[in-house]
Design a protein around this motif. Structure first.
Motif, PDB file in Angstrom:
ATOM      1  N   GLN A  26       0.822  -1.211   0.000  1.00 27.24           N
ATOM      2  CA  GLN A  26       0.000   0.000   0.000  1.00 27.24           C
ATOM      3  C   GLN A  26       0.859   1.265   0.000  1.00 27.24           C
ATOM      4  OE1 GLN A  26      -3.210   0.234  -0.638  1.00 27.24           O
ATOM      5  NE2 GLN A  26      -3.145  -2.002  -0.852  1.00 27.24           N
ATOM      6  N   GLU A  27       1.978   1.223   0.694  1.00 30.80           N
ATOM      7  CA  GLU A  27       2.902   2.362   0.680  1.00 30.80           C
ATOM      8  C   GLU A  27       3.425   2.595  -0.740  1.00 30.80           C
ATOM      9  OE1 GLU A  27       5.388   5.528   1.876  1.00 30.80           O
ATOM     10  OE2 GLU A  27       3.636   4.621   2.818  1.00 30.80           O
ATOM     11  N   GLN A  28       3.733   1.531  -1.444  1.00 34.15           N
ATOM     12  CA  GLN A  28       4.216   1.660  -2.820  1.00 34.15           C
ATOM     13  C   GLN A  28       3.114   2.198  -3.729  1.00 34.15           C
ATOM     14  OE1 GLN A  28       7.534   1.384  -3.126  1.00 34.15           O
ATOM     15  NE2 GLN A  28       7.302   0.931  -0.951  1.00 34.15           N
ATOM     16  N   LYS A  29       1.875   1.759  -3.518  1.00 31.72           N
ATOM     17  CA  LYS A  29       0.735   2.275  -4.290  1.00 31.72           C
ATOM     18  C   LYS A  29       0.586   3.777  -4.059  1.00 31.72           C
ATOM     19  CE  LYS A  29      -1.391  -1.072  -6.508  1.00 31.72           C
ATOM     20  NZ  LYS A  29      -1.549  -1.017  -7.952  1.00 31.72           N
ATOM     21  N   TYR A  30       0.755   4.204  -2.817  1.00 34.35           N
ATOM     22  CA  TYR A  30       0.674   5.631  -2.495  1.00 34.35           C
ATOM     23  C   TYR A  30       1.785   6.392  -3.230  1.00 34.35           C
ATOM     24  CZ  TYR A  30       1.191   9.993   0.013  1.00 34.35           C
ATOM     25  OH  TYR A  30       1.326  11.325   0.312  1.00 34.35           O
ATOM     26  N   ILE A  31       2.984   5.850  -3.226  1.00 35.10           N
ATOM     27  CA  ILE A  31       4.107   6.492  -3.915  1.00 35.10           C
ATOM     28  C   ILE A  31       3.804   6.612  -5.405  1.00 35.10           C
ATOM     29  CG2 ILE A  31       6.521   6.169  -4.638  1.00 35.10           C
ATOM     30  CD1 ILE A  31       6.974   4.949  -1.798  1.00 35.10           C
TER      31      ILE A  31
ATOM     32  N   LEU B 284      11.963   7.643 -12.395  1.00 30.11           N
ATOM     33  CA  LEU B 284      12.761   6.666 -11.663  1.00 30.11           C
ATOM     34  C   LEU B 284      12.019   6.223 -10.397  1.00 30.11           C
ATOM     35  CD1 LEU B 284      15.325   5.051 -11.035  1.00 30.11           C
ATOM     36  CD2 LEU B 284      16.273   7.156 -10.025  1.00 30.11           C
ATOM     37  N   ARG B 285      11.509   7.166  -9.638  1.00 28.59           N
ATOM     38  CA  ARG B 285      10.756   6.839  -8.420  1.00 28.59           C
ATOM     39  C   ARG B 285       9.559   5.945  -8.748  1.00 28.59           C
ATOM     40  NH1 ARG B 285       8.870  11.734  -4.947  1.00 28.59           N
ATOM     41  NH2 ARG B 285      11.083  11.800  -4.489  1.00 28.59           N
ATOM     42  N   LEU B 286       8.894   6.245  -9.837  1.00 30.51           N
ATOM     43  CA  LEU B 286       7.738   5.454 -10.268  1.00 30.51           C
ATOM     44  C   LEU B 286       8.159   4.014 -10.581  1.00 30.51           C
ATOM     45  CD1 LEU B 286       4.700   5.676 -10.927  1.00 30.51           C
ATOM     46  CD2 LEU B 286       5.350   6.329 -13.250  1.00 30.51           C
ATOM     47  N   GLN B 287       9.256   3.866 -11.307  1.00 34.70           N
ATOM     48  CA  GLN B 287       9.738   2.524 -11.645  1.00 34.70           C
ATOM     49  C   GLN B 287      10.174   1.758 -10.398  1.00 34.70           C
ATOM     50  OE1 GLN B 287      12.471   2.211 -14.915  1.00 34.70           O
ATOM     51  NE2 GLN B 287      11.312   3.653 -16.171  1.00 34.70           N
ATOM     52  N   GLN B 288      10.808   2.441  -9.461  1.00 33.91           N
ATOM     53  CA  GLN B 288      11.228   1.782  -8.222  1.00 33.91           C
ATOM     54  C   GLN B 288      10.012   1.267  -7.446  1.00 33.91           C
ATOM     55  OE1 GLN B 288      13.499   5.100  -6.683  1.00 33.91           O
ATOM     56  NE2 GLN B 288      15.437   4.075  -7.099  1.00 33.91           N
ATOM     57  N   ALA B 289       8.971   2.068  -7.365  1.00 32.48           N
ATOM     58  CA  ALA B 289       7.760   1.641  -6.650  1.00 32.48           C
ATOM     59  C   ALA B 289       7.079   0.482  -7.373  1.00 32.48           C
ATOM     60  CB  ALA B 289       6.802   2.820  -6.492  1.00 32.48           C
ATOM     61  N   ASN B 290       7.052   0.524  -8.700  1.00 28.47           N
ATOM     62  CA  ASN B 290       6.456  -0.584  -9.460  1.00 28.47           C
ATOM     63  C   ASN B 290       7.240  -1.884  -9.251  1.00 28.47           C
ATOM     64  OD1 ASN B 290       4.051   0.292 -10.826  1.00 28.47           O
ATOM     65  ND2 ASN B 290       5.346   1.675 -11.997  1.00 28.47           N
ATOM     66  N   ILE B 291       8.552  -1.786  -9.218  1.00 25.79           N
ATOM     67  CA  ILE B 291       9.376  -2.972  -8.964  1.00 25.79           C
ATOM     68  C   ILE B 291       9.134  -3.485  -7.553  1.00 25.79           C
ATOM     69  CG2 ILE B 291      11.768  -3.756  -8.621  1.00 25.79           C
ATOM     70  CD1 ILE B 291      12.452  -2.041 -11.125  1.00 25.79           C
ATOM     71  N   ALA B 292       9.003  -2.580  -6.586  1.00 27.12           N
ATOM     72  CA  ALA B 292       8.727  -2.989  -5.203  1.00 27.12           C
ATOM     73  C   ALA B 292       7.382  -3.711  -5.119  1.00 27.12           C
ATOM     74  CB  ALA B 292       8.752  -1.780  -4.280  1.00 27.12           C
ATOM     75  N   ILE B 293       6.405  -3.266  -5.893  1.00 29.54           N
ATOM     76  CA  ILE B 293       5.100  -3.946  -5.911  1.00 29.54           C
ATOM     77  C   ILE B 293       5.236  -5.346  -6.496  1.00 29.54           C
ATOM     78  CG2 ILE B 293       2.906  -3.949  -7.190  1.00 29.54           C
ATOM     79  CD1 ILE B 293       2.587  -1.052  -6.375  1.00 29.54           C
ATOM     80  N   GLN B 294       5.958  -5.475  -7.590  1.00 26.35           N
ATOM     81  CA  GLN B 294       6.174  -6.800  -8.193  1.00 26.35           C
ATOM     82  C   GLN B 294       6.903  -7.722  -7.206  1.00 26.35           C
ATOM     83  OE1 GLN B 294       8.286  -6.071 -11.850  1.00 26.35           O
ATOM     84  NE2 GLN B 294       6.594  -4.916 -12.732  1.00 26.35           N
TER      85      GLN B 294
END
Length: 175
Positions: free
Chosen positions: A119-124, A152-162
């Protein structure tokens, strides 16, 4: 944050201050410097509170202080693990620490922690997408460069979700 990490590491086995500092440095990465001036006073504080015991152990002709977690310290560890991760500058570090020592939690608590991280990553992602939309409104060199950082921040959060989704699947298979 450091208290949680130290107690979590001591859940594994008794350790020296040197070993605890090295483990914390490795967990947080090279961008965060962890000094002995932080570790040793914290160990003394934890000992005064009854969360750990520090004993001198002799080996190889050297005197070494080894820290062991107490039952009270184990209870404190579980209490800290159940506390919500606050927003702020150290949010990501606290998640890294909690994820590093979550094996001591029950499976449902591990999944709950992963869900919170998710959820934190979704918020980001949502926040970053909003910023990117605002940057697109003005076509300037500064906004273009700023948008690259947010991409970059968006890609990092997407990778964290995966990663989180895969981790939860693996936990389901493991247990």
């Amino acid at each position: 944050m450091n208290e949680l990490f130290i107690l979590g590491e001591l859940m594994e086995e008794p350790q020296s201050g040197y070993d605890l500092r090295s483990a914390l440095q490795a967990a947080l990465g090279h961008h965060r410097k962890v000094s002995y001036g932080v570790i040793y006073p914290l160990l003394e504080k934890l000992e005064k509170e009854g969360f750990v015991e520090i004993n001198n152990v002799e080996g190889n002709g050297k005197n070494k202080k080894i820290t062991t977690i107490t039952e009270k310290g184990k209870n404190r560890f579980f209490e800290l693990m159940k506390m919500p991760v606050p927003g702020g500058a150290h949010n990501a570090d606290i998640y890294l620490i909690k994820l590093d020592v979550m094996q001591h939690l029950a499976l449902e608590e591990q999944i709950q922690l992963l869900d919170e991280f998710y959820q934190e990553q979704k918020y980001i992602i949502k926040n970053t997408q909003d910023v990117l939309k605002e940057l697109e409104k003005e076509n300037s060199k500064d906004h273009w460069y700023a948008s690259k950082k947010f991409e970059l921040r968006l890609q990092q959060a997407n990778i964290a979700i995966q990663w989180t989704e895969k981790f939860k699947q693996e936990l389901g298979k493991e247990w």
